[in-house]
Design an enzyme around this catalytic site. Structure first.
Site, PDB file in Angstrom:
ATOM      1  N   HIS A  51      13.144 -19.136  -1.658  1.00  0.00           N
ATOM      2  CA  HIS A  51      13.178 -20.295  -2.557  1.00  0.00           C
ATOM      3  C   HIS A  51      14.250 -20.130  -3.639  1.00  0.00           C
ATOM      4  O   HIS A  51      14.388 -21.006  -4.510  1.00  0.00           O
ATOM      5  CB  HIS A  51      11.821 -20.494  -3.247  1.00  0.00           C
ATOM      6  CG  HIS A  51      10.782 -21.139  -2.379  1.00  0.00           C
ATOM      7  ND1 HIS A  51      10.086 -20.470  -1.412  1.00  0.00           N
ATOM      8  CD2 HIS A  51      10.328 -22.422  -2.341  1.00  0.00           C
ATOM      9  CE1 HIS A  51       9.234 -21.288  -0.824  1.00  0.00           C
ATOM     10  NE2 HIS A  51       9.366 -22.486  -1.360  1.00  0.00           N
ATOM     11  N   GLY A  85      16.140 -19.315  -6.995  1.00  0.00           N
ATOM     12  CA  GLY A  85      15.675 -19.331  -8.389  1.00  0.00           C
ATOM     13  C   GLY A  85      14.410 -20.149  -8.573  1.00  0.00           C
ATOM     14  O   GLY A  85      13.581 -19.846  -9.444  1.00  0.00           O
ATOM     15  N   GLU A 130     -10.098  -1.937  -2.306  1.00  0.00           N
ATOM     16  CA  GLU A 130     -10.780  -1.534  -1.048  1.00  0.00           C
ATOM     17  C   GLU A 130     -10.077  -0.340  -0.406  1.00  0.00           C
ATOM     18  O   GLU A 130      -9.899  -0.285   0.802  1.00  0.00           O
ATOM     19  CB  GLU A 130     -10.812  -2.696  -0.057  1.00  0.00           C
ATOM     20  CG  GLU A 130     -11.792  -3.767  -0.416  1.00  0.00           C
ATOM     21  CD  GLU A 130     -13.222  -3.471  -0.024  1.00  0.00           C
ATOM     22  OE1 GLU A 130     -13.438  -2.858   1.037  1.00  0.00           O
ATOM     23  OE2 GLU A 130     -14.127  -3.849  -0.790  1.00  0.00           O
TER      24      GLU A 130
HETATM   25  C1  LIG Z   1      -8.566  -6.929  -9.586  1.00  0.00           C
HETATM   26  C2  LIG Z   1      -9.369  -5.753  -9.122  1.00  0.00           C
HETATM   27  C3  LIG Z   1     -10.596  -5.967  -8.524  1.00  0.00           C
HETATM   28  C4  LIG Z   1     -11.367  -4.873  -8.090  1.00  0.00           C
HETATM   29  N1  LIG Z   1     -12.629  -5.091  -7.588  1.00  0.00           N
HETATM   30  C5  LIG Z   1     -13.434  -4.025  -7.373  1.00  0.00           C
HETATM   31  C6  LIG Z   1     -14.814  -4.199  -7.047  1.00  0.00           C
HETATM   32  O1  LIG Z   1     -15.303  -5.333  -6.917  1.00  0.00           O
HETATM   33  N2  LIG Z   1     -15.608  -3.100  -6.902  1.00  0.00           N
HETATM   34  C7  LIG Z   1     -15.116  -1.831  -7.051  1.00  0.00           C
HETATM   35  O2  LIG Z   1     -15.882  -0.890  -6.906  1.00  0.00           O
HETATM   36  N3  LIG Z   1     -13.802  -1.631  -7.349  1.00  0.00           N
HETATM   37  C8  LIG Z   1     -12.955  -2.678  -7.525  1.00  0.00           C
HETATM   38  N4  LIG Z   1     -11.643  -2.485  -7.872  1.00  0.00           N
HETATM   39  C9  LIG Z   1     -11.139  -1.117  -8.001  1.00  0.00           C
HETATM   40  C10 LIG Z   1     -10.165  -0.707  -6.906  1.00  0.00           C
HETATM   41  O3  LIG Z   1     -10.852  -0.560  -5.675  1.00  0.00           O
HETATM   42  C11 LIG Z   1      -9.471   0.579  -7.386  1.00  0.00           C
HETATM   43  O4  LIG Z   1      -8.561   0.186  -8.414  1.00  0.00           O
HETATM   44  C12 LIG Z   1      -8.759   1.311  -6.274  1.00  0.00           C
HETATM   45  O5  LIG Z   1      -9.683   1.908  -5.395  1.00  0.00           O
HETATM   46  C13 LIG Z   1      -7.813   2.419  -6.813  1.00  0.00           C
HETATM   47  O6  LIG Z   1      -8.450   3.237  -7.731  1.00  0.00           O
HETATM   48  P1  LIG Z   1      -7.728   3.535  -9.137  1.00  0.00           P
HETATM   49  O7  LIG Z   1      -7.340   2.238  -9.720  1.00  0.00           O
HETATM   50  O8  LIG Z   1      -8.609   4.413  -9.927  1.00  0.00           O
HETATM   51  O9  LIG Z   1      -6.379   4.315  -8.743  1.00  0.00           O
HETATM   52  P2  LIG Z   1      -6.222   5.905  -8.506  1.00  0.00           P
HETATM   53  O10 LIG Z   1      -7.213   6.377  -7.533  1.00  0.00           O
HETATM   54  O11 LIG Z   1      -6.141   6.574  -9.817  1.00  0.00           O
HETATM   55  O12 LIG Z   1      -4.791   5.947  -7.805  1.00  0.00           O
HETATM   56  C14 LIG Z   1      -3.543   5.887  -8.507  1.00  0.00           C
HETATM   57  C15 LIG Z   1      -2.420   6.023  -7.478  1.00  0.00           C
HETATM   58  O13 LIG Z   1      -2.505   7.334  -6.861  1.00  0.00           O
HETATM   59  C16 LIG Z   1      -2.582   7.186  -5.453  1.00  0.00           C
HETATM   60  N5  LIG Z   1      -3.445   8.213  -4.877  1.00  0.00           N
HETATM   61  C17 LIG Z   1      -4.695   8.563  -5.274  1.00  0.00           C
HETATM   62  N6  LIG Z   1      -5.175   9.516  -4.477  1.00  0.00           N
HETATM   63  C18 LIG Z   1      -4.250   9.759  -3.532  1.00  0.00           C
HETATM   64  C19 LIG Z   1      -4.151  10.631  -2.398  1.00  0.00           C
HETATM   65  N7  LIG Z   1      -5.166  11.406  -2.056  1.00  0.00           N
HETATM   66  N8  LIG Z   1      -3.009  10.615  -1.662  1.00  0.00           N
HETATM   67  C20 LIG Z   1      -1.970   9.803  -1.991  1.00  0.00           C
HETATM   68  N9  LIG Z   1      -2.013   8.953  -3.035  1.00  0.00           N
HETATM   69  C21 LIG Z   1      -3.138   8.930  -3.788  1.00  0.00           C
HETATM   70  C22 LIG Z   1      -3.191   5.800  -5.222  1.00  0.00           C
HETATM   71  O14 LIG Z   1      -2.884   5.318  -3.929  1.00  0.00           O
HETATM   72  C23 LIG Z   1      -2.523   5.016  -6.342  1.00  0.00           C
HETATM   73  O15 LIG Z   1      -1.248   4.603  -5.929  1.00  0.00           O
HETATM   74  C24 LIG Z   1     -10.861  -3.559  -8.251  1.00  0.00           C
HETATM   75  C25 LIG Z   1      -9.610  -3.362  -8.855  1.00  0.00           C
HETATM   76  C26 LIG Z   1      -8.886  -4.437  -9.305  1.00  0.00           C
HETATM   77  C27 LIG Z   1      -7.571  -4.173 -10.019  1.00  0.00           C
END
Ligand SMILES: Cc1cc2nc3c(=O)[nH]c(=O)nc-3n(C[C@H](O)[C@H](O)[C@H](O)COP(=O)(O)OP(=O)(O)OC[C@H]3O[C@@H](n4cnc5c(N)ncnc54)[C@H](O)[C@@H]3O)c2cc1C
Length: 392
Positions: A346, A348, A371
């Site tokens: 699209h 700009g 998830e």
């Molecule tokens: C809008 C929104 C809605 C959500 N809804 C729900 C919900 O309804 N219920 C619920 O329970 N949760 C929910 N979540 C939470 C979501 O599932 C988590 O944010 C997600 O699982 C990642 O966990 P974290 O944010 O703690 O990231 P972290 O686990 O801290 O990860 C940070 C980064 O490190 C990477 N990383 C971590 N471990 C490893 C590894 N072993 N190898 C390689 N890379 C790794 C991750 O991939 C990521 O890039 C929601 C989050 C958001 C933002």
């Protein structure tokens, strides 16, 4: 008919299911899509949309008759998720979360629990699935929420973060650790907390990049008291419930991402068939045609895999972890790529809020994170090929 429409026709649905999907599409196109930009801008919870979904009785489609529903196939459910997210991703995730959180009660609850807790969801209630904590995201086994038995009650302490439907749900499925079993993953236990439970408090709604109309909040459990009758499965049985429930919710997250991706593809194709530069329509440039072929191909292959996984689940398969991980990561990576390319196509205008591709790109990002992040799914899938060796 396009390759994607023909693919849709191959999904084995009954006549009744096709009629329902058509009603959902009509609602999505007629009401959800026109309201989506407004809810995105205001960040208000889309109660009007939830009322419209409930007017169609949509929660009933994943709940058996015995508990106030009228269950249809998993494939029909996924088709509805796609239709909704094509129109309004926030509304779609609110509805899909009802399924994600109700399924563990249906699959692992006692007959008494199903009869007591599920009819209110069938009648249009909202549900939340509560796993993530501030210090336990990708590694959910590090959760610190504690369930301490106290006679006929369980005392819940701790908190959850980023919970979809967090401050609006009627029923919460919460994972924590059964205090007498210690702090390891063998202590993980599932519990249902009902709206209004004493000691259940909410944090503020998160101010997010996308899915701005869906509510994402922290939950605080301060001496929260729950009847012991709400324990789901046995103490310590929570990890199995968690993993098996995720096998059903991850394809749903993929369907949601593919709906977003379809919307972006359709908008981009419509635009480049109209927009002209250098005396030609953008779609006439060969470089653009190569891109379209790649994007349409990826969308078709991901959708075909979605329907493959749906068939497995409708056929009663339980062990679909590899298939679900592959689907989740490919569909959500595609949603991010597709929406980004749609903005690019699209020019700009794609970067401005007047066109919905801007919103689609913001909405797509979280699908790679929730998830199970896509790094975690790659790890799960790759690890599944590791051969077990006896210690030497
Ligand atoms: C809008 C929104 C809605 C959500 N809804 C729900 C919900 O309804 N219920 C619920 O329970 N949760 C929910 N979540 C939470 C979501 O599932 C988590 O944010 C997600 O699982 C990642 O966990 P974290 O944010 O703690 O990231 P972290 O686990 O801290 O990860 C940070 C980064 O490190 C990477 N990383 C971590 N471990 C490893 C590894 N072993 N190898 C390689 N890379 C790794 C991750 O991939 C990521 O890039 C929601 C989050 C958001 C933002």
């Amino acid at each position: 008919m396009t390759i994607l429409q023909r693919l849709e026709e191959t999904v084995a649905l009954t006549r009744e299911e096709r009629m329902l999907v058509a009603s959902v599409r009509a609602l999505a196109e007629g009401s959800l899509a026109p309201r989506a930009a407004g809810f995105d801008a205001s960040g208000d919870f889309p109660w009007r949309n939830v009322e419209d979904l409930n007017a169609l009785g949509l929660n009933a489609m994943f709940i058996p008759d015995a508990y106030g529903g009228a269950a249809l196939s998993y494939a029909a459910y996924l088709r509805c998720v796609m239709e909704m997210s094509r129109a309004c991703a926030s509304t779609a995730i609110i509805w899909a979360t009802n399924f994600h959180a109700t399924k563990p009660v249906l699959d692992f609850g006692t007959e008494e629990q199903r009869r007591r807790l599920v009819p209110r969801i069938a009648a249009g209630g909202l549900a939340a699935l509560c796993i993530t904590e501030p210090t336990a995201g990708s590694d959910a086994t590090g959760m610190r929420t504690r369930f301490t038995p106290a006679g006929e009650e369980i005392v819940v302490s701790g908190g959850k973060t980023f919970i979809t439907n967090g401050d609006v749900a009627d029923v919460y499925v919460v994972f924590g650790k059964w205090a007498p079993l210690g702090d390891g993953k063998e202590a993980i236990t599932a519990l249902v907390i009902e709206k209004g439970a004493p000691g259940l408090r909410f944090g503020r709604r998160e101010d997010k990049m996308g899915h701005r109309a869906s509510s994402t909040t922290a939950l605080l459990f301060e001496d929260c008291r729950v009847p012991r009758a709400n324990l789901l499965g046995a103490p310590g049985g929570g990890l199995d419930i968690l993993l098996r429930s995720l096998n059903k919710s991850r394809p749903s997250i993929a369907a949601h991402a593919l709906g977003l991706s379809r919307a972006a593809f359709e908008d981009a194709v419509a635009y480049i068939n109209e927009r002209r530069q250098s005396g030609r329509r953008i779609v006439e440039f060969q470089g653009i045609q190569f891109l379209l072929a790649d994007l349409a191909g990826e969308q078709a292959l991901c959708e075909a895999w979605l329907w493959h996984v749906a068939r497995l689940i409708d056929g009663g398969a339980q062990d679909v972890g590899q298939e679900a991980s592959l689907l989740k990561l490919r569909a959500t990576d595609l949603a991010m790529r597709m929406t980004t390319e749609a903005v690019q196509l699209h020019g700009g205008y794609g970067y401005c809020k007047d066109l919905r591709v801007e919103r689609l790109m913001r909405d797509a990002k979280i699908t790679q994170i929730w998830e199970g992040t896509n790094q975690i799914h790659r790890q799960l899938l790759g690890r599944s090929f590791m051969q077990k060796r006896a210690p030497s």
